[in-house]
Design a protein around this motif. Structure first.
Motif, PDB file in Angstrom:
ATOM      1  N   PRO A  24       0.808  -1.231   0.000  1.00 54.80           N
ATOM      2  CA  PRO A  24       0.000   0.000   0.000  1.00 54.80           C
ATOM      3  C   PRO A  24       0.838   1.277   0.000  1.00 54.80           C
ATOM      4  N   ASP A  25       1.987   1.264   0.693  1.00 53.60           N
ATOM      5  CA  ASP A  25       2.849   2.453   0.697  1.00 53.60           C
ATOM      6  C   ASP A  25       3.391   2.729  -0.700  1.00 53.60           C
ATOM      7  N   SER A  26       3.887   1.686  -1.366  1.00 53.38           N
ATOM      8  CA  SER A  26       4.397   1.862  -2.724  1.00 53.38           C
ATOM      9  C   SER A  26       3.277   2.282  -3.678  1.00 53.38           C
ATOM     10  N   TYR A  27       2.110   1.691  -3.492  1.00 50.54           N
ATOM     11  CA  TYR A  27       0.971   2.023  -4.356  1.00 50.54           C
ATOM     12  C   TYR A  27       0.597   3.498  -4.210  1.00 50.54           C
ATOM     13  N   PHE A  28       0.646   4.015  -2.991  1.00 45.49           N
ATOM     14  CA  PHE A  28       0.350   5.435  -2.765  1.00 45.49           C
ATOM     15  C   PHE A  28       1.280   6.303  -3.598  1.00 45.49           C
ATOM     16  N   PHE A  29       2.589   5.985  -3.590  1.00 48.41           N
ATOM     17  CA  PHE A  29       3.543   6.804  -4.342  1.00 48.41           C
ATOM     18  C   PHE A  29       3.487   6.509  -5.837  1.00 48.41           C
ATOM     19  N   LEU A  30       3.043   5.325  -6.216  1.00 49.55           N
ATOM     20  CA  LEU A  30       2.791   5.053  -7.632  1.00 49.55           C
ATOM     21  C   LEU A  30       1.733   6.018  -8.167  1.00 49.55           C
ATOM     22  N   LEU A  31       0.631   6.155  -7.436  1.00 48.25           N
ATOM     23  CA  LEU A  31      -0.421   7.093  -7.839  1.00 48.25           C
ATOM     24  C   LEU A  31       0.118   8.518  -7.912  1.00 48.25           C
ATOM     25  N   GLU A  32       0.927   8.884  -6.932  1.00 47.46           N
ATOM     26  CA  GLU A  32       1.495  10.232  -6.893  1.00 47.46           C
ATOM     27  C   GLU A  32       2.419  10.467  -8.086  1.00 47.46           C
ATOM     28  N   ASN A  33       3.225   9.472  -8.438  1.00 50.10           N
ATOM     29  CA  ASN A  33       4.174   9.644  -9.525  1.00 50.10           C
ATOM     30  C   ASN A  33       3.500   9.617 -10.894  1.00 50.10           C
ATOM     31  N   VAL A  34       2.414   8.860 -11.015  1.00 46.35           N
ATOM     32  CA  VAL A  34       1.614   8.935 -12.237  1.00 46.35           C
ATOM     33  C   VAL A  34       1.111  10.369 -12.431  1.00 46.35           C
ATOM     34  N   ARG A  35       0.639  10.969 -11.332  1.00 43.19           N
ATOM     35  CA  ARG A  35       0.142  12.348 -11.403  1.00 43.19           C
ATOM     36  C   ARG A  35       1.271  13.335 -11.717  1.00 43.19           C
ATOM     37  N   LEU A  36       2.402  13.197 -11.024  1.00 46.60           N
ATOM     38  CA  LEU A  36       3.510  14.137 -11.204  1.00 46.60           C
ATOM     39  C   LEU A  36       4.057  14.115 -12.623  1.00 46.60           C
ATOM     40  N   ASN A  37       4.066  12.932 -13.254  1.00 42.93           N
ATOM     41  CA  ASN A  37       4.635  12.800 -14.587  1.00 42.93           C
ATOM     42  C   ASN A  37       3.616  13.018 -15.700  1.00 42.93           C
ATOM     43  N   GLY A  38       2.358  13.220 -15.322  1.00 41.92           N
ATOM     44  CA  GLY A  38       1.333  13.534 -16.301  1.00 41.92           C
ATOM     45  C   GLY A  38       1.078  12.443 -17.317  1.00 41.92           C
ATOM     46  N   VAL A  39       1.254  11.168 -16.915  1.00 45.22           N
ATOM     47  CA  VAL A  39       1.014  10.061 -17.849  1.00 45.22           C
ATOM     48  C   VAL A  39      -0.430   9.591 -17.689  1.00 45.22           C
ATOM     49  N   ARG A  40      -1.108   9.393 -18.823  1.00 38.86           N
ATOM     50  CA  ARG A  40      -2.540   9.096 -18.799  1.00 38.86           C
ATOM     51  C   ARG A  40      -2.870   7.683 -19.258  1.00 38.86           C
ATOM     52  N   ASN A  41      -1.841   6.911 -19.617  1.00 36.99           N
ATOM     53  CA  ASN A  41      -2.098   5.556 -20.113  1.00 36.99           C
ATOM     54  C   ASN A  41      -1.765   4.479 -19.087  1.00 36.99           C
ATOM     55  N   VAL A  42      -1.631   4.874 -17.812  1.00 37.81           N
ATOM     56  CA  VAL A  42      -1.303   3.921 -16.741  1.00 37.81           C
ATOM     57  C   VAL A  42      -2.583   3.522 -16.004  1.00 37.81           C
ATOM     58  N   VAL A  43      -2.720   2.210 -15.766  1.00 41.32           N
ATOM     59  CA  VAL A  43      -3.836   1.684 -14.979  1.00 41.32           C
ATOM     60  C   VAL A  43      -3.249   1.076 -13.693  1.00 41.32           C
ATOM     61  N   PRO A  44      -3.252   1.818 -12.571  1.00 39.44           N
ATOM     62  CA  PRO A  44      -2.696   1.282 -11.323  1.00 39.44           C
ATOM     63  C   PRO A  44      -3.650   0.262 -10.697  1.00 39.44           C
ATOM     64  N   ILE A  45      -3.095  -0.813 -10.151  1.00 38.69           N
ATOM     65  CA  ILE A  45      -3.891  -1.865  -9.516  1.00 38.69           C
ATOM     66  C   ILE A  45      -3.233  -2.229  -8.195  1.00 38.69           C
ATOM     67  N   LEU A  46      -3.965  -2.094  -7.109  1.00 35.29           N
ATOM     68  CA  LEU A  46      -3.474  -2.509  -5.796  1.00 35.29           C
ATOM     69  C   LEU A  46      -3.870  -3.959  -5.583  1.00 35.29           C
ATOM     70  N   GLY A  47      -2.889  -4.849  -5.515  1.00 37.59           N
ATOM     71  CA  GLY A  47      -3.206  -6.258  -5.337  1.00 37.59           C
ATOM     72  C   GLY A  47      -2.003  -7.151  -5.553  1.00 37.59           C
ATOM     73  N   ASP A  48      -2.221  -8.451  -5.412  1.00 36.07           N
ATOM     74  CA  ASP A  48      -1.191  -9.477  -5.533  1.00 36.07           C
ATOM     75  C   ASP A  48      -1.185 -10.004  -6.969  1.00 36.07           C
ATOM     76  N   SER A  49      -0.047  -9.924  -7.645  1.00 39.06           N
ATOM     77  CA  SER A  49       0.041 -10.373  -9.031  1.00 39.06           C
ATOM     78  C   SER A  49      -0.281 -11.860  -9.191  1.00 39.06           C
ATOM     79  N   MET A  50      -0.225 -12.595  -8.116  1.00 39.02           N
ATOM     80  CA  MET A  50      -0.563 -14.012  -8.186  1.00 39.02           C
ATOM     81  C   MET A  50      -2.064 -14.213  -8.401  1.00 39.02           C
ATOM     82  N   HIS A  51      -2.870 -13.192  -8.062  1.00 39.46           N
ATOM     83  CA  HIS A  51      -4.322 -13.394  -8.035  1.00 39.46           C
ATOM     84  C   HIS A  51      -5.133 -12.390  -8.864  1.00 39.46           C
ATOM     85  N   VAL A  52      -4.576 -11.237  -9.198  1.00 37.42           N
ATOM     86  CA  VAL A  52      -5.410 -10.193  -9.809  1.00 37.42           C
ATOM     87  C   VAL A  52      -5.188 -10.028 -11.311  1.00 37.42           C
TER      88      VAL A  52
END
Length: 333
Positions: free
Chosen positions: A214-242
């Protein structure tokens, strides 16, 4: 350590190009040698630039790292191989091998004075699949920093999430490989180490960025915003299951302990695509990462079309961080 050997008349043009690509090693100085200009570049550099020869930098002239070396040598009497200092503006992160812990307070005091730092942290390593850092404050308590590389900005709290400066070339290498309109899956996105460069420097249609911390995900969202990229789909979850099946053209597996996720990565590919699998491997078993990818592909009833492995950086004594690039064809059932 690598460098570019170029003629004086084209040196400025080459310097601007490697700096624009974020591939110049800023810890070493540009210098003259035997009538040529020597431009230091990051580990793993393999671009072909007309008029520039890639050489080993046998006589490097260091900037900040040399100063840190001098501090270490003046206090401890020598500079051990795995001591390190990273600077994020006026916040520093220091690594010391066990043999130098008795000198840590004296070293910290001199580092803070020499670099004019507001805070200095001792890096005691990473823990668990989440790679949570263990940081001990040596001076001050400021931990929120911003780091810029490859034309991207990353904001993060260094006490909560990790950040590796050693694989900046690899991030741009993958971004350059992404074809126009590709769908990319970053299985261990962190704060956007690979996601942001791919989104910013390629024409990917979508970049799906999965992160469990969750901590990394929070900064992922922040960095998507800071860099102005619009083609990113952030997903909070386990890659084994989602992660769904059969949707991606390229899968990035930037976690160095992710063998158990290989089949998930392959199942995420469409009929054909690329997997970039990272691993920390002892030099005595260098063939292991490629073998692991091949076995996973076979278990999925698919086949490898082409495969290769390259060094990303040194990880530990006699251990390398490598990446396997595998082009995989999924067979119809």
């Amino acid at each position: 350590m690598k460098a570019l050997k170029v003629r004086k008349e084209i040196a400025e043009e080459v310097r601007r190009k490697v700096e624009r690509l974020g591939l110049k090693d800023r810890s070493r100085r540009i210098r003259f040698e035997d009538g040529y200009v020597i431009i230091p570049v990051v580990d793993g550099f393999d671009l072909e630039i007309e008029g520039a020869e890639v050489v080993e930098d046998a006589n490097p002239v260091f900037r900040e790292r040399k100063n840190f070396r001098e501090i270490m040598e003046s206090i401890a009497g020598h500079y051990p191989r795995y001591a390190d200092l990273k600077l994020f503006g006026r916040v520093g992160v220091m690594k010391l091998p066990g043999e130098l812990m008795e000198y840590r307070d004296r070293i910290a005091e001199e580092v803070v004075r020499h670099y004019g730092l507001k805070a200095l942290w001792l890096d005691r390593g990473r823990h668990g699949m989440l790679r949570k850092p263990e940081m001990e404050p040596l001076f001050g308590d400021e931990s929120m920093v911003e780091h810029r590389e490859n034309g991207c900005v990353f904001r993060f709290d260094l006490t909560k999430v990790m950040y590796s400066q050693g694989n900046q070339y690899e991030k741009m290498r993958v971004a350059r490989l992404v074809g126009d309109g590709e769908v990319v899956l970053d299985m261990f996105a962190g704060i956007g180490y690979f996601t942001i460069p791919v989104a910013k420097h390629s024409l990917a249609r979508k970049v799906y960025a999965v992160e469990i911390n969750p901590d990394s995900y929070f900064f992922l969202l922040e960095n998507v915003r800071l860099n102005g990229v619009r083609n990113v789909v952030p997903i909070l979850g386990d890659s084994m299951h989602v992660i769904p099946e059969s949707f991606a053209d390229r899968v990035i597996m930037g976690h160095i302990y992710a063998e158990q996720f290989l089949q998930n990565a392959i199942s995420a590919l469409r009929d054909e695509g690329w997997v970039h699998y990272h691993e920390a491997v002892p030099v005595r078993v260098m063939e292991r990462p490629v073998e692991r990818v091949r076995r996973a592909v076979e278990r999925m009833g698919a086949r490898v079309i082409e495969i290769g492995m390259r060094k990303v950086k040194n990880y530990a004594p006699n251990v390398l961080h490598v990446v396997v690039d595998a082009r995989v064809k999924r067979l119809s059932e």
